[in-house]
Write an enzyme that holds these catalytic residues in place. Sequence first.
Site, short mmCIF file in Angstrom:
data_model
loop_
_atom_site.label_atom_id
_atom_site.label_comp_id
_atom_site.label_asym_id
_atom_site.label_seq_id
_atom_site.Cartn_x
_atom_site.Cartn_y
_atom_site.Cartn_z
CB ALA A 56 24.58 13.54 38.73
CE1 TYR A 66 33.31 18.26 39.35
CE2 TYR A 66 33.15 19.16 36.79
CZ TYR A 66 33.06 19.61 38.35
OH TYR A 66 33.68 20.76 38.53
#
Length: 260
Positions: free
Chosen positions: A168, A166
């Site tokens: 990233a 998430y």
Amino acid sequence: MTGLRYERADARSAGLDGRRVLVTGGSRGVGRAVVLSMARAGAHVVSCHRQPGPAVDSLRKELGATPGDHCLVRADVRQDDDVRDLIDECRGRLGGLDVVVNNVGAFAPAPYAELSRAEWDATVDGNLTSAHLVTQGALPLLSAGSSVINVGSTVASIGMSGGAHYTAAKAALVGFTRSLARELGPAGIRVNVISPGRIDTEAMDDLPPEIAARQRALFASFSALGRLGGADEVARVALFLASPAAGYVTGQNIHVDGCV
């Protein structure tokens, strides 16, 4: 003055009369607050949802009682065909767009060592690829003075255990935004990110009361203000970024997180 009255007062003065707005994922949480705030500010709003249900029905009822040309469309913005149909609806109904709010997001926590390729792909598609597909599809409908607003997350800056996929995707959304701001700036199109912190939405209400109370207290302790944010507080920043008042604001990542 109550929060609702304050929100509506802000909306009426936002300078969005007649603006044409697309908000993805508008039936719950921050997306719903953005949809209603834009509509109350005088904009014509198209929004989308993946599944029918009570939240969609109640939003449709609220929009029906709000002046303007508003529409809810069933669409999965991770899918090319659905995005094409959604953009066609905006073109046919509104004739163009002045504001795009990429609010759709997806997250299921998972320890990194156990993170599957399918979970990674679903999270990247839901938080990043969806914004790319909608923004690229909407480009022919945008003109000088338009605003693209991507909804990120403050965890992209601070990290989160169990959320590598998430964070990233949300961090990539910031880079996507800054590059688009440079590329679309010569055409007069602004692109920004709003990064909320912990926001008190219906997701909390879905939890058992004792768990919800513990989580609210825990998350509130992370904030310098000692409380969770409200969806309407994020929506007010979206109103600003959509308005002429933000005419020289682009490529920015605005944190609405109470200083975590």
